[in-house]
Enzyme design. Structure first.
Site, PDB file in Angstrom:
ATOM      1  N   SER A 150     -10.008   2.615   2.522  1.00 17.79           N
ATOM      2  CA  SER A 150      -9.229   2.932   2.028  1.00 17.79           C
ATOM      3  C   SER A 150      -8.127   2.160   1.535  1.00 17.79           C
ATOM      4  CB  SER A 150      -8.287   3.997   3.063  1.00 17.79           C
ATOM      5  OG  SER A 150      -7.733   2.948   3.605  1.00 17.79           O
ATOM      6  N   SER A 192     -10.064   0.587   7.149  1.00 21.04           N
ATOM      7  CA  SER A 192      -9.784  -0.119   5.893  1.00 21.04           C
ATOM      8  C   SER A 192      -9.105  -1.457   5.367  1.00 21.04           C
ATOM      9  CB  SER A 192      -8.943   1.135   5.812  1.00 21.04           C
ATOM     10  OG  SER A 192      -9.856   2.295   5.862  1.00 21.04           O
ATOM     11  N   LYS A 248       0.886  -0.802  -0.093  1.00 22.46           N
ATOM     12  CA  LYS A 248      -0.219   0.426   0.342  1.00 22.46           C
ATOM     13  C   LYS A 248       1.302   1.639   0.201  1.00 22.46           C
ATOM     14  CE  LYS A 248      -3.736   1.940   2.304  1.00 22.46           C
ATOM     15  NZ  LYS A 248      -4.740   1.363   3.549  1.00 22.46           N
TER      16      LYS A 248
END
Lengths: 495, 95
Positions: free
Chosen positions: A159, A183, A79
């Site tokens: 997210s 998330s 990420k």
């Protein structure tokens, strides 16, 4: 031989050790899949194929010498919130344009130490603020899943939407993710993947772009419960560089996976049965209860009376901490700078140009609730409500070993469908946010398909530092649900 | 509305965020909407509840007061938009 990208981490690890194929071949298969898919899915904001091949070659050398780490040669996506030395890290914000860290996050350093291979940086909502990956400066990620008979583009959750989409579409074997209000778990649920947010303090936050420091926690997204366990054992550590990381031994989580739930007591919180809950979510939850019961668990209703206050208190605590953390983006030390007549104008213009609408909204809310005269009414009040939420869980865990709930109020929605109203978007995290407020571990496991043919997940919540019970119960649900149909490949250029 | 236009302008200034008039109008509505929604917390009496300060009970860790880090100024300046002779450059502050 089946396609290398279809293997689980556990299978690939075994076959790499037997030399059925090399790390380089495994990396090449994933690099090719990314090149085919990324134009359609936008899961990676920066693929790093050269680095992947170099790391894979090192892994092959280590495998040949019998010095393999627990993730030797396993290709992962990272990420874009994790700082990676020498590789651009932007948190998918314009304000961090071109930022190339000179240091490595502890979580990724732990993964590389175990031999993992980096395929690239994954898309996410800007500064991890969002529930659909639509706030990224690099554009939205598209969910590999589609509704039956429809070509509408669906969101992959957020997210960590790049992480969930890449894992579901076989563009990596597993991915790092972060979870401040849901998330990791919410994107995992809507892409048919497994995601675990460990207990606050289990993974070091050093080198992870900060959003809300008392809530942020890193964890993995993977295709199986066992793979998530393997990844979490490698990611977690006690780190002197993060004073909130705990000095506890990291268990071999994979060893817990097959232990079953016989004799465990699973709590069902009555307050989660919100009025207006979609019937298919209710049915899925009941199905989960039946699965655990037939595997030998006892089921007990529990009460978490302050559940409804978790989301409103979260929307004080998270923006307050974000407004403070994001004060560092001032156009002086890194990233974007816009010209201004004086230093204040330079700050204001840089921040206006660099932050997106959702980030600005949260900075303003956070600044307001922390401003003179409002601290007690908002931030202090919210922190007191957190104590009550934590006490609810403490009381429940006196009689149960883990808690079962749905992960999300519904399946993946379409791009643009919920971006008009911030409050409507925030409600996607209604079942996940309590876990962050109390600092507990939570895991989402794929449990079936919606009437639209898209994935749904169930969430397991555990006692602090008892992720092992979640892996045990998660495996039982995974096994009972059976392998989920995989999304039909419409995204490859060749398809 | 829990916040008016002037308040939006004031907090934007505090947050060092330039906002256009169109943004002010939108933010007035959105921030008010969110603050009205969080006001439901007033239903709970928290007068005797301590605020949460940490999620797991643990004592604050201390380390030895020793210099263990530093001496890489070039790394620190590497990502800066403007540097000169080992310093960050900002617009003139003092006349």
């Amino acid at each position: 031989m089946s396609k290398l990208t279809e293997l689980t981490i556990a299978e690939a690890r075994e076959r790499l050790r037997k030399k059925s194929f090399s790390s380089r071949e495994l990396a090449e298969a994933h690099i090719a899949a990314i090149a085919e898919a990324n134009a359609a899915l936008n899961a990676y904001v920066l693929p790093t194929p050269e680095r992947a091949l170099k790391m894979a070659e090192t892994s092959d050398a280590r495998l040949a010498k019998g010095e393999a780490g627990t993730l030797e040669g396993i290709p992962l996506g990272i990420k874009d919130l994790f700082c990676t030395k020498g590789v651009r890290t932007t948190a998918c914000s314009h304000i961090l344009d071109g930022f190339t860290p000179t240091y490595e996050s502890t979580v990724t350093a732990n993964l590389w130490a175990q031999g993992a291979v980096m395929l690239g940086k994954l898309n996410n909502d800007e500064f991890a603020m969002g529930s659909s990956n639509e706030t990224s400066y690099y554009g939205p990620v598209v969910n590999p899943w589609r509704r039956k008979g429809s070509n509408a583009r669906l969101v992959p959750g957020g997210s960590s939407g790049g992480s969930s989409a890449a894992v579901a579409a076989r563009l990596c074997m597993g991915a790092t993710a972060t979870d401040t209000g849901g998330s990791i778990r919410q994107p995992a649920a809507v892409t048919g993947t497994v995601g675990i947010k460990p207990t606050y303090g289990r993974c070091s936050r050093f080198g992870i772009v900060a959003f809300a420091s008392s809530l942020d926690q890193a964890g993995p997204i993977a295709r199986t419960v066992e793979d998530a366990a393997i990844l979490l054992s490698a990611m977690a550590s006690h780190d002197p560089k993060d004073t909130t990381s705990v000095d506890l031994p990291v268990p071999d989580f994979a060893a817990a996976v097959g232990k079953g739930v016989r004799g465990l007591t699973i709590g069902i919180p009555r307050e989660y049965r919100a009025p207006g809950m979609a019937p298919e979510i209710e049915a899925l939850w009941q199905q989960g209860v039946e699965w655990l019961k037939s595997a030998g668990a006892n089921i007990k209703e529990v009460s978490l009376p302050h559940t409804k206050y978790a989301l409103p208190s979260y929307y004080i605590v998270a923006p307050a901490e974000a407004s403070s953390n994001l004060a560092r983006y001032d156009g002086v030390r890194y990233g974007l700078r816009e010209k201004g007549a004086d230093v204040i104008a330079m700050y204001e213009k840089t921040r206006a140009a660099g932050f997106g609408a959702e980030v600005k909204r949260r900075i303003l809310i956070g600044t307001y609730v922390l401003s003179a005269g409002y601290y007690d009414a908002y931030y202090l009040k919210a922190q007191k409500v957190r104590t009550l939420i934590k006490r609810d869980f403490d009381a429940a865990f006196e009689t149960v070993d883990a808690i079962l709930t749905p992960t999300t109020p519904g399946p993946a929605f379409a791009l643009g469908e919920k971006s008009g109203d911030p409050l409507e978007m925030y409600l996607n995290d209604i079942f996940t946010v309590t876990v962050n407020m109390a600092g507990l571990p939570g895991m989402s496991v794929p449990a079936g398909l919606s009437s639209e043919g898209t994935p749904l997940g169930l969430q397991l919540i555990g006692k602090a530092f008892d992720e092992e019970t979640l892996f045990r119960a998660g495996r039982v649900i995974e096994e009972a649900a059976g392998p989920l149909a995989k999304p039909h490949d419409w995204w490859s250029k060749a398809a | 509305m829990s916040v008016d236009r002037a308040t939006v302008r004031r907090i934007a200034r505090l947050a060092r965020l330039a906002v256009t008039e169109a943004e002010e109008a939108r933010l007035e509505k959105e921030v008010s909407g969110i603050l009205d929604w969080v006001a439901q917390l007033d239903e709970i009496d928290t007068s005797t509840v301590p605020p949460m300060t940490r999620v797991a009970s643990m004592t604050m860790k201390m380390r030895k007061d020793e210099v263990t880090d530093g001496f890489y100024a070039a790394d620190i300046l590497k990502n800066a938009p403007e540097v000169d002779d080992g310093y960050f450059v900002v617009p003139k502050i003092v006349e």
